[in-house]
Design an enzyme around this catalytic site. Structure first.
Site, PDB file in Angstrom:
ATOM      1  N   GLY A 126       0.802  -1.219   0.000  1.00 45.15           N
ATOM      2  CA  GLY A 126       0.000   0.000   0.000  1.00 45.15           C
ATOM      3  C   GLY A 126       0.835   1.269   0.000  1.00 45.15           C
ATOM      4  N   LEU A 137       1.028   3.757   2.250  1.00 48.44           N
ATOM      5  CA  LEU A 137       1.716   4.109   3.492  1.00 48.44           C
ATOM      6  C   LEU A 137       2.993   3.296   3.662  1.00 48.44           C
ATOM      7  CD1 LEU A 137       1.814   5.816   5.998  1.00 48.44           C
ATOM      8  CD2 LEU A 137       0.221   4.222   7.115  1.00 48.44           C
ATOM      9  N   ASP A 163      -1.517 -13.591   6.295  1.00 43.88           N
ATOM     10  CA  ASP A 163      -2.965 -13.411   6.313  1.00 43.88           C
ATOM     11  C   ASP A 163      -3.387 -13.017   7.726  1.00 43.88           C
ATOM     12  OD1 ASP A 163      -5.687 -13.480   6.111  1.00 43.88           O
ATOM     13  OD2 ASP A 163      -5.833 -15.644   5.740  1.00 43.88           O
ATOM     14  N   ALA A 181      -5.460  -2.760   5.797  1.00 47.64           N
ATOM     15  CA  ALA A 181      -6.829  -2.331   6.105  1.00 47.64           C
ATOM     16  C   ALA A 181      -7.718  -2.532   4.890  1.00 47.64           C
ATOM     17  CB  ALA A 181      -6.850  -0.863   6.516  1.00 47.64           C
ATOM     18  N   THR A 222     -10.134  -0.552   2.996  1.00 45.96           N
ATOM     19  CA  THR A 222     -10.376   0.893   2.936  1.00 45.96           C
ATOM     20  C   THR A 222     -11.372   1.317   1.865  1.00 45.96           C
ATOM     21  OG1 THR A 222      -8.470   1.179   1.477  1.00 45.96           O
ATOM     22  CG2 THR A 222      -8.088   1.430   3.847  1.00 45.96           C
ATOM     23  N   ASP A 227     -10.263   9.037  10.721  1.00 43.15           N
ATOM     24  CA  ASP A 227     -11.228  10.051  11.161  1.00 43.15           C
ATOM     25  C   ASP A 227     -12.667   9.607  10.909  1.00 43.15           C
ATOM     26  OD1 ASP A 227     -10.728  10.201   8.378  1.00 43.15           O
ATOM     27  OD2 ASP A 227     -11.452  12.259   8.276  1.00 43.15           O
ATOM     28  N   TYR A 237     -17.176   0.903   7.127  1.00 44.04           N
ATOM     29  CA  TYR A 237     -15.725   1.111   7.172  1.00 44.04           C
ATOM     30  C   TYR A 237     -15.316   1.709   8.516  1.00 44.04           C
ATOM     31  CZ  TYR A 237     -11.295   3.569   6.537  1.00 44.04           C
ATOM     32  OH  TYR A 237     -10.027   4.072   6.716  1.00 44.04           O
ATOM     33  N   TRP A 278      -7.629  11.435   5.194  1.00 46.51           N
ATOM     34  CA  TRP A 278      -7.456  11.860   3.804  1.00 46.51           C
ATOM     35  C   TRP A 278      -6.024  11.634   3.308  1.00 46.51           C
ATOM     36  CZ3 TRP A 278     -10.583  16.954   2.631  1.00 46.51           C
ATOM     37  CH2 TRP A 278     -11.861  16.876   3.205  1.00 46.51           C
TER      38      TRP A 278
END
Length: 282
Positions: free
Chosen positions: A10, A12, A37, A61, A63, A103, A126, A151
């Site tokens: 991902g 991040l 996993d 995650a 998302t 958030d 979510y 965000w």
């Protein structure tokens, strides 16, 4: 120190790779769903026992905010069960956990900044499953840092910044929601904070809010992207009801960062400053 990073493919995780490439004191293990996993407690337990890990950064995650409304089981397996399995394994192996939350645990009805002590009332699946994951960690582990952010974007993977620039290549005009207010956050800034926590090795465990400074709507964010890149595409503000989605979004989710700034003695850049850096790095 050896650090496990889940969600290794991902954006991040990609930013963690960027900011840690010159750090020889830290050894990173990046995993994805194929080689770890997290929805399987046994798989997680075996992985931890076979690898001498000091820290775990959970970037894994589910998302897909809208898809989660119908894909409830998978969202819960990843966001709740996965977090729980990691927390249990961390406790059993004396590993410290940094977990990324959102958030979207808030309903957005506040008129002031959200603090860590404010009641979380998610509007969608979510946000609900991410909140459940937070609670599972708190119930099963003491040595954790939960970082709620908002965000996220970067020069890596798919995100709002890159989507806007891609759409602008073929569209002279775009309409973007202007009545959802939050803070764009450069994932590289978040990655730097995570590495600071690991390097400082504190014991001030708990829940923290981290985003860039400042306030914006999605319209403001898009407008800034086009201004900084000198893109000619015009952006127009619209209301949420003009762009209906399966999942409801919080209308206001700006978070108070006082706790993380004071605890870790960090300065947080304004979102426009970080956006300029991200665009420079594209």
């Amino acid at each position: 120190m050896k650090i496990l990073v889940t969600g290794g493919n991902g954006q991040l995780a990609a930013c963690i790779k960027d900011v840690s490439k010159h750090n020889n004191q830290l050894q990173f293990i990046y995993t994805d769903s194929e080689n770890l996993d997290i929805t399987s407690q046994q798989h997680v337990a075996d992985f931890f026992q076979n690898n001498n890990i000091d820290w775990c950064i959970n970037c894994a995650a589910y998302t897909a905010v809208d898809k989660a409304e119908t894909d409830i089981d998978l969202a819960r397996k990843v966001n709740n069960d996965g977090a729980k399995h990691l927390a249990i394994a961390c406790k059993a192996n004396n590993v410290k956990l940094i977990h990324v939350s959102t958030d979207f645990v808030f309903d957005g009805k506040s008129s002031s900044l959200y603090s860590e002590t404010d009641i979380a009332e998610p509007l969608g699946i979510y946000g609900l499953t991410k909140l459940e994951g937070e609670q599972a960690i708190q119930d099963n582990l003491d040595a954790y840092f939960i970082l709620r952010t908002s965000w996220l974007y970067s020069e890596h993977a798919n995100n709002f910044m890159k989507t806007m620039l891609r759409l602008a290549e073929t569209r002279p005009e775009l309409s973007v929601v202007a009545d959802q207010i939050g803070t764009p956050t450069y994932a590289t800034d978040l990655a730097n904070v995570m590495l600071k926590i690991i390097n400082d090795n504190p014991t001030t465990y708990g829940l923290y809010h981290y985003s860039n400074e400042g306030v914006a709507s999605w319209y403001d964010f898009a407008d800034a992207i086009f201004e900084i890149t000198e893109t000619n595409t015009k952006v127009f503000p619209i209301k949420t009801e003009a762009y209906p989605t399966p999942a409801a979004r919080p209308q206001f989710s700006v978070m108070d960062k006082s706790k993380i700034k004071e605890t870790f003695k960090i300065d947080i850049p304004h979102w426009r400053v970080s956006l300029k850096q991200a665009i420079k790095n594209l």
